[in-house]
Structures are given as structure tokens and as C-alpha cells.
Write a protein that holds these residues in place. Structure first.
Motif, PDB file in Angstrom:
ATOM      1  N   ARG A   1       5.742  -0.290   2.990  1.00 26.19           N
ATOM      2  CA  ARG A   1       5.055   0.751   2.486  1.00 26.19           C
ATOM      3  C   ARG A   1       4.844   1.352   2.189  1.00 26.19           C
ATOM      4  NH1 ARG A   1       2.414   3.754   7.858  1.00 26.19           N
ATOM      5  NH2 ARG A   1       4.778   5.087   8.925  1.00 26.19           N
TER       6      ARG A   1
ATOM      7  N   ALA B   1       6.902   1.573  -4.361  1.00 24.95           N
ATOM      8  CA  ALA B   1       6.494   0.325  -4.066  1.00 24.95           C
ATOM      9  C   ALA B   1       6.355  -0.962  -5.358  1.00 24.95           C
ATOM     10  CB  ALA B   1       4.216   0.513  -4.514  1.00 24.95           C
TER      11      ALA B   1
ATOM     12  N   THR C   1      -7.821   1.792  -3.552  1.00 23.20           N
ATOM     13  CA  THR C   1      -7.098  -0.058  -3.597  1.00 23.20           C
ATOM     14  C   THR C   1      -7.614  -0.082  -1.905  1.00 23.20           C
ATOM     15  OG1 THR C   1      -4.613   0.588  -4.092  1.00 23.20           O
ATOM     16  CG2 THR C   1      -4.945  -1.213  -2.595  1.00 23.20           C
ATOM     17  N   VAL C   2      -7.709  -0.017  -1.390  1.00 22.21           N
ATOM     18  CA  VAL C   2      -8.652   0.342   0.525  1.00 22.21           C
ATOM     19  C   VAL C   2     -10.010  -0.285  -0.398  1.00 22.21           C
ATOM     20  CG1 VAL C   2      -9.923   0.663   2.177  1.00 22.21           C
ATOM     21  CG2 VAL C   2      -7.084   0.801   2.044  1.00 22.21           C
TER      22      VAL C   2
ATOM     23  N   ARG D   1      -4.451   5.026  -2.489  1.00 26.17           N
ATOM     24  CA  ARG D   1      -4.713   3.505  -1.412  1.00 26.17           C
ATOM     25  C   ARG D   1      -5.775   3.845  -1.165  1.00 26.17           C
ATOM     26  NH1 ARG D   1      -2.247   2.666   3.299  1.00 26.17           N
ATOM     27  NH2 ARG D   1      -3.336   2.096   5.212  1.00 26.17           N
ATOM     28  N   GLU D   2      -6.882   4.488  -1.149  1.00 30.77           N
ATOM     29  CA  GLU D   2      -8.344   5.259  -0.754  1.00 30.77           C
ATOM     30  C   GLU D   2      -8.615   4.126  -1.314  1.00 30.77           C
ATOM     31  OE1 GLU D   2      -8.911   8.610  -0.409  1.00 30.77           O
ATOM     32  OE2 GLU D   2      -8.049   9.709   1.413  1.00 30.77           O
TER      33      GLU D   2
ATOM     34  N   MET E   1       0.421  -1.297   0.267  1.00 34.26           N
ATOM     35  CA  MET E   1       0.027   0.059   0.211  1.00 34.26           C
ATOM     36  C   MET E   1       1.007   1.387   0.040  1.00 34.26           C
ATOM     37  SD  MET E   1      -3.410  -0.982   0.159  1.00 34.26           S
ATOM     38  CE  MET E   1      -4.832  -2.094   0.912  1.00 34.26           C
ATOM     39  N   LEU E   2       0.364   2.712  -0.528  1.00 36.41           N
ATOM     40  CA  LEU E   2       0.408   3.351  -0.497  1.00 36.41           C
ATOM     41  C   LEU E   2       0.726   4.877   0.991  1.00 36.41           C
ATOM     42  CD1 LEU E   2       0.494   4.801  -3.642  1.00 36.41           C
ATOM     43  CD2 LEU E   2       2.264   4.559  -3.039  1.00 36.41           C
ATOM     44  N   ASP E   3       1.373   5.212   1.500  1.00 36.83           N
ATOM     45  CA  ASP E   3       1.044   5.463   2.289  1.00 36.83           C
ATOM     46  C   ASP E   3      -0.466   6.370   2.542  1.00 36.83           C
ATOM     47  OD1 ASP E   3       3.429   5.229   4.267  1.00 36.83           O
ATOM     48  OD2 ASP E   3       4.472   6.783   3.314  1.00 36.83           O
ATOM     49  N   GLU E   4      -0.601   6.917   3.689  1.00 37.89           N
ATOM     50  CA  GLU E   4      -2.151   7.423   4.387  1.00 37.89           C
ATOM     51  C   GLU E   4      -1.683   8.533   3.865  1.00 37.89           C
ATOM     52  OE1 GLU E   4      -4.681   6.546   5.696  1.00 37.89           O
ATOM     53  OE2 GLU E   4      -4.237   4.815   6.854  1.00 37.89           O
TER      54      GLU E   4
ATOM     55  N   HIS F   1      -2.499   9.144  -0.243  1.00 35.38           N
ATOM     56  CA  HIS F   1      -2.596   9.137  -1.413  1.00 35.38           C
ATOM     57  C   HIS F   1      -3.644   8.405  -2.100  1.00 35.38           C
ATOM     58  CE1 HIS F   1       1.594   8.983  -2.722  1.00 35.38           C
ATOM     59  NE2 HIS F   1       2.059   9.290  -0.922  1.00 35.38           N
TER      60      HIS F   1
ATOM     61  N   THR G   1       1.279  -5.221  -5.910  1.00 34.83           N
ATOM     62  CA  THR G   1       0.917  -3.871  -5.660  1.00 34.83           C
ATOM     63  C   THR G   1      -0.318  -3.363  -7.094  1.00 34.83           C
ATOM     64  OG1 THR G   1       0.844  -1.149  -5.350  1.00 34.83           O
ATOM     65  CG2 THR G   1       2.264  -2.462  -6.959  1.00 34.83           C
TER      66      THR G   1
END
Length: 311
Positions: free
Chosen positions: A229, A236, A211-212, A208-209, A200-203, A205, A247
Motif C-alpha cells: 500500500r 503506488a 476506488t473502494v 482510496r474511498e 490502494m492508497l492509505d486510509e 485519501h 492502480t
């Protein structure tokens, strides 16, 4: 006590907004392209003139005072109004003349800009682009405070004070180590994510959201994925090449990031997940028609460079 003759300058208000949004003096100074002492002096002059403490600063933190919070919407409205005056003053030249401050999210900038900047130079020869690469929330803050003129980022957005126009959409792909069992596979169900060590990318990005959200759709675990991370998509991908996991990337990143022989691509089944990239402006921005032409150039370049679908 406030100086009754004092009238805040536009730069002083920009400084106040930048500090209030960033809560960090050095970052605010970098955002405005000025030195930290100059920024501190501008804020102090504003506070002295108003007779108010707008910001509390300690060795560990920066906080906006209650008085600062009360003034924030008025400062933001004043800066937005002055920017609209400047846009209108451009006259027949419109906003695509002279300097244009363009914000771009990090998962778009490296893949779109190599084709976009030459295209802008050809289509708008009197335009001087200035690029600011940053995460979505800070680009929105920059729009509101007038630090940037427009942003290219994932949409839709529910941020207040800005309006988004979709430009193009692109699918997601899965990057895996070249020796991985999924290398080169097509038509993968999203459920494959349940058993994969997903990097995952850091909070902060938006990728990331997104992907979540894909993980939640198939009840794949989000937390406890592992300790690796990355702050950037390129990092990544390098972790994938080193065998640390897999990823999710947008299609625009597939070509540039798979030049490493240690990387392979796997693709999802229909309906393929993806994202939409749009043009985001302040709601008070003038010259919408000219910016629409700018958006069309972005969509054309995305289609030519990596096969994106114009919206």
C-alpha cells in the motif's frame, strides 16, 4: 478560577482548535507555523485565563476534556467570525489580495499546481498564494479552524460548516505494468477489477474511498488485496512499475506518471468512472463572487493542462 478580566486572543483560540483537531501538539504547531513551546504556552495561558483544563496531555496521547468539548463550537464560531471581519475589511481589494492560504489534496496538487500558480500570478498579480497539501479531513479541519482560506478537493462533501462548488470533472484510468495483458486496452468493463491485484492508497485519501466504491459496484474484493500500500499516488505508481499490481489514477496523473517505460495505461468503457474536484469554503466566508473567479481559473487550468471538463 477564571480571571474575569481575561479575554482570549484569536491566536489562543486558533491554537486550541488546532490541538483539538489534530490531537497532536507537534502537528498543530506545524499547521500554525509556530514552535511547539510557543503553542504550549499559548494554550496554557488560555487555560489559566479561563480557569479550565481544555486538553489532557500524556506521553502517549492528547485528549480534549469535557470542558474543552463544550467550548469548541464557541471557539470555532469566534475564529470564523474574525476571519469574516478580516475578509470584509479587505474592501474593494476583495479576498484575492495579499496572502491566500490554499489547501489542496495530494492527488490534485502535483498535477494542478504547476499550471495553476503561474495562472494565478497572471490573473491576480496582488495575490500571494500559500499552499497546504493535506488529506481531505485535515483540510476541512483547517478550513473550520481558519488555518486555510479555501480548499481544492473532491466533492461533494457532507462535512459540516463548509460549502462546496464543483469546478471540473475528470475520468479515471488504470495504470498497469508495461508487460501486463491489459496494457493499452480500451473499453474495459469495471468488472475487470475483480481479478486484478489492485494497489490502494492509505486510509484518509479520497481517491482510496472512490476506488473502494468502484470495487463495491462490481463486487470486487477490497480487503485482502495484498500487503503493498502507498501513502502517495506516486509511490503506488512506482509499485506498479515494479510489477506489484495495478492502480486507479485520475486522468490528470496519467501523463506525469507514465513517463516511466515500465508503466502502461488501460481505459474503462463508458460510462467512464471519474471524480469531480471543487472549491470548498467555510459557509461564513465573505467575498464569494471573488472566490468564484478563483474557481474559474482553476477549471480553466485543469482543462488546458489535462483535458478536464469544467462543471
Amino acid at each position: 478560577m477564571a480571571d474575569q478580566r481575561f479575554v482570549p486572543s484569536l491566536m489562543q483560540l486558533r491554537v486550541f482548535l488546532a490541538v483539538a483537531e489534530r490531537l497532536h501538539f507537534r502537528s498543530a504547531a506545524e499547521e500554525l507555523g509556530m514552535s511547539q513551546p510557543s503553542l504550549s504556552q499559548a494554550l496554557a495561558t488560555l487555560e489559566d485565563g479561563l480557569g479550565l483544563h481544555l486538553v489532557e496531555r500524556s506521553t502517549r496521547s492528547v485528549l480534549v476534556t469535557p470542558a474543552g468539548h463544550r467550548l469548541l463550537p464557541y471557539a470555532r464560531a469566534a475564529v470564523t467570525a474574525m476571519d469574516a471581519v478580516a475578509d470584509a475589511a479587505a474592501g474593494s481589494d476583495g479576498p484575492l489580495f495579499g496572502s491566500l492560504r490554499i489547501g489542496v489534496i495530494p492527488t490534485v496538487a502535483p498535477y494542478l499546481l504547476p499550471g495553476l500558480l503561474p495562472a494565478l500570478g497572471e490573473r491576480f498579480p496582488d495575490l500571494t498564494p500559500r499552499v497546504v497539501e493535506d488529506q481531505t479531513s485535515r483540510l476541512v479541519d483547517g478550513l473550520r479552524s481558519g488555518v486555510i482560506d479555501l480548499a481544492i478537493m473532491a466533492v461533494p462533501t457532507d462535512a459540516m460548516g463548509v460549502a462546496a462548488t464543483p469546478l471540473y470533472s475528470e475520468p479515471f484510468a488504470l495504470l498497469v505494468p508495461a508487460s501486463h495483458e491489459l496494457a493499452g486496452r480500451e473499453g474495459l468493463p469495471l468488472e475487470i477489477l475483480v481479478d486484478q491485484p489492485l494497489l490502494m492508497l492509505d486510509e484518509g485519501h479520497c481517491l482510496r474511498e472512490q476506488t473502494v466504491e468502484l470495487c463495491r459496484r462490481v463486487s470486487a474484493p477490497v480487503l485482502g488485496r495484498g500487503e503493498s500500500r502507498a501513502a502517495s499516488l506516486t509511490t503506488a505508481v512506482r509499485c506498479v512499475a515494479g510489477g506489484l499490481g495495478v492502480t486507479i489514477v485520475p486522468e490528470s496523473a496519467v501523463g506525469p506518471e507514465t513517463r516511466d517505460p515500465g508503466i502502461a495505461v488501460a481505459r474503462f468503457a463508458d460510462p467512464v468512472p471519474g471524480r469531480t474536484i471543487g472549491l470548498v469554503l467555510r459557509t461564513a466566508t465573505a467575498g464569494a463572487d471573488a472566490y468564484a473567479e478563483f474557481g474559474r481559473v482553476v477549471a480553466e487550468v485543469a482543462a488546458q493542462e489535462f483535458g478536464a471538463t469544467p462543471v
